[in-house]
Structures are given as structure tokens and as C-alpha cells.
Design a protein around this motif. Structure first.
Motif, PDB file in Angstrom:
ATOM      1  N   GLN A  27      -0.108   6.337  20.256  1.00 53.40           N
ATOM      2  CA  GLN A  27       0.571   5.581  21.300  1.00 53.40           C
ATOM      3  C   GLN A  27       1.963   5.185  20.794  1.00 53.40           C
ATOM      4  O   GLN A  27       2.103   4.241  20.009  1.00 53.40           O
ATOM      5  N   THR A  47       6.074   4.338  21.736  1.00 55.04           N
ATOM      6  CA  THR A  47       7.064   3.973  22.746  1.00 55.04           C
ATOM      7  C   THR A  47       8.344   3.535  22.046  1.00 55.04           C
ATOM      8  O   THR A  47       8.333   2.590  21.256  1.00 55.04           O
ATOM      9  N   TYR A  48       9.418   4.254  22.343  1.00 52.97           N
ATOM     10  CA  TYR A  48      10.753   3.897  21.869  1.00 52.97           C
ATOM     11  C   TYR A  48      11.649   3.859  23.106  1.00 52.97           C
ATOM     12  O   TYR A  48      11.572   4.729  23.972  1.00 52.97           O
ATOM     13  N   GLU A  49      12.532   2.866  23.158  1.00 52.55           N
ATOM     14  CA  GLU A  49      13.348   2.742  24.366  1.00 52.55           C
ATOM     15  C   GLU A  49      14.635   1.984  24.081  1.00 52.55           C
ATOM     16  O   GLU A  49      14.633   1.000  23.333  1.00 52.55           O
ATOM     17  N   GLY A 101       8.024   8.387  24.987  1.00 51.05           N
ATOM     18  CA  GLY A 101       6.679   7.881  25.244  1.00 51.05           C
ATOM     19  C   GLY A 101       5.688   9.025  25.295  1.00 51.05           C
ATOM     20  O   GLY A 101       5.928  10.090  24.727  1.00 51.05           O
ATOM     21  N   PHE A 141      14.453   7.149  26.234  1.00 45.77           N
ATOM     22  CA  PHE A 141      13.030   6.793  26.210  1.00 45.77           C
ATOM     23  C   PHE A 141      12.217   7.880  25.503  1.00 45.77           C
ATOM     24  O   PHE A 141      12.462   9.071  25.680  1.00 45.77           O
ATOM     25  N   LEU A 157       4.033   6.306  31.467  1.00 42.32           N
ATOM     26  CA  LEU A 157       4.304   6.965  30.187  1.00 42.32           C
ATOM     27  C   LEU A 157       4.625   5.955  29.095  1.00 42.32           C
ATOM     28  O   LEU A 157       4.745   6.330  27.920  1.00 42.32           O
ATOM     29  N   GLY A 158       4.801   4.684  29.482  1.00 43.52           N
ATOM     30  CA  GLY A 158       5.044   3.628  28.503  1.00 43.52           C
ATOM     31  C   GLY A 158       6.361   2.902  28.639  1.00 43.52           C
ATOM     32  O   GLY A 158       6.657   1.997  27.854  1.00 43.52           O
ATOM     33  N   SER A 159       7.163   3.255  29.639  1.00 45.83           N
ATOM     34  CA  SER A 159       8.473   2.615  29.771  1.00 45.83           C
ATOM     35  C   SER A 159       8.355   1.203  30.331  1.00 45.83           C
ATOM     36  O   SER A 159       7.641   0.962  31.298  1.00 45.83           O
ATOM     37  N   SER A 160       9.074   0.295  29.710  1.00 45.92           N
ATOM     38  CA  SER A 160       9.121  -1.082  30.208  1.00 45.92           C
ATOM     39  C   SER A 160      10.452  -1.387  30.884  1.00 45.92           C
ATOM     40  O   SER A 160      10.609  -2.428  31.514  1.00 45.92           O
TER      41      SER A 160
END
Length: 248
Positions: free
Chosen positions: A215, A217-219, A208, A206, A190-193
Motif C-alpha cells: 500500500q 501513496t505519494y502525492e 498510488g 501522484f 487509488l489512494g489520492s487525498s
């Protein structure tokens, strides 16, 4: 004529012991009075419990971070209480992690409160809100206890998310004990790092998506570390806000 009375070391020692006895007596008396007043308070208010008193003590340090917002959809300036309104028709979002194991998480999207902060241990673990990218409509919500719940339920939920969906996640208390490699891999898609680093009682937020056109992605992640924790065995609450462009 002036008389000076000499006091021997034995007499001085005895007087010091007597002072210590009186001091100890007053300390015990104060403790007994405090306990009796506490018990009397509980009798006068049966609905009052020790856990509720603890919640009250946390309110002074936790709820001051959760500034009151009506979160009604009454204009772009007030959507989710963002510090700065989103441009145009962009979707606004604001997330809070939980604080300790008493004050729950919060997820707001486009001015609508999806998960409302609560007390008394609701929403423990990993909390997920799924949003349709095209319409901005809330599709479904899932809450998964990662301390003594079943990770298989989380995996099934993640697999059921349809393409073209935004995924918002906020944690509360423990998000990691039951997590396995399969669940972490699905969240990473889903885009998590940060998902590979999430451990016991970390706080994590998170945003995503699953095969979305935009696209995004915030985390945010803060580790559980006794040396830096704000609440002894829990880190401080974290918050995250932002804007997601609408599809043309």
C-alpha cells in the motif's frame, strides 16, 4: 564686461518640449530597428517562430530545474536520477509536473523513461502510467486532455486498470476543468487525498495503486494562485521521487 542673457519661461518650456520630441523620436527609431531585426531573423531562419522563441526564454527558468539525466538502467545509483539510491532491489520512481503550457511532464520508473518531458504542448492534462506490481513492467500509458477533451475516456481508462497495479500520475497545464465526481472518486480509490481539491491549472503528482499488496501513496500538489505563481498564470513545476519495495 559680462553679459547675462535672461531666458523667459516661454523659451524654457519650448526647449523642454523639443527635448521630449527628440526623446520620443529615438524611442520610436529604436523600436523600428528592433522589429526590423526580428523580422530579418525570421526570414533568415524560417523554422524559427514566436512560440519557439518563447520556449527558449523559458528554458532559462524551467529547464534549469530539469537537470539532465540519461535515465539508462545502468545501476541502482542512476535509476531515474534519484538524489539517493533505493535500498536493495526496490523500484525507483521520479515524476515532474509540466511547467506553464510549454514544457511537458515526466514519469520515470525503475530506470525507464515512460513519459519524456517535451515542449510544444504534448501531454496536456492528466498523464497516467500503469505498472505491474509483481514484475515492475510498464503495462500502459494514458494521456487525457482535461481542458477540451472527454472525461469519459479518462473514466474508461481508470476502470480498465487491473488489480495489483501501481498508478503514477503527472499533470500538465490544466488537470481539472473536465473532471467530474466519478473520475475524482475513481482516483481517490487509488489512494489520492488531494484529487477532490485539484482545480484549474494546479500542478499535481501522484503515485498510488489499485488493490496492491504494498500500500503506497505519494502525492504533491501546488495550487494555481496568481499571488504566488512563478509563471504568472501557472504555478511552478514540482517534482517527486521515492522508492517502492518489491514483492518477496
Amino acid at each position: 564686461m559680462l553679459y547675462i542673457r535672461k531666458v523667459g519661461p516661454f523659451v524654457v518650456h519650448r526647449r523642454q518640449k523639443e527635448k521630449k520630441k527628440f526623446k520620443f523620436f529615438f524611442m520610436v527609431a529604436g523600436l523600428v530597428i528592433s522589429v526590423s531585426l526580428f523580422l530579418k531573423l525570421l526570414q533568415m531562419s524560417p523554422e524559427l517562430t514566436v512560440s519557439k522563441l518563447l520556449e527558449k526564454s523559458l528554458e532559462g527558468t524551467v529547464f534549469d530545474q530539469l537537470k539532465p539525466d540519461d535515465h539508462n538502467d545502468d545501476g541502482p545509483k542512476s535509476k531515474c536520477g534519484l538524489s539517493k539510491p533505493c535500498p536493495g532491489e526496490d523500484f525507483a520512481f521520479k515524476l515532474y509536473s509540466g511547467a506553464t503550457n510549454m514544457v511537458g511532464p515526466q514519469i520515470c520508473f525503475d530506470g525507464k523513461m515512460i513519459i519524456q518531458k517535451e515542449t510544444r504542448g504534448n501531454w496536456l492534462g492528466i498523464n497516467i502510467a500503469v505498472i505491474n506490481e509483481d514484475t515492475g513492467e510498464h503495462v500502459k500509458t494514458g494521456s487525457f486532455n482535461m481542458w477540451n477533451g472527454k472525461v469519459e475516456e479518462l473514466i474508461e481508462f481508470l476502470k480498465s486498470i487491473e488489480d495489483g497495479s501501481f498508478v503514477l500520475i503527472a499533470t500538465f497545464d490544466d488537470p481539472a476543468t473536465k473532471l467530474n465526481d466519478e473520475a475524482r472518486a475513481l482516483i481517490a480509490e487509488l489512494g489520492s487525498s488531494y484529487i477532490s481539491q485539484i482545480k484549474f491549472r494546479d500542478n499535481w503528482l501522484f503515485v498510488g495503486g489499485k488493490k496492491t499488496i504494498n500500500q503506497v501513496t505519494y502525492e504533491e500538489h501546488i495550487k494555481n494562485d496568481r499571488e504566488t505563481n512563478k509563471y504568472e498564470t501557472w504555478p511552478e513545476m514540482i517534482e517527486m521521487e521515492g522508492c517502492i519495495p518489491r514483492l518477496d
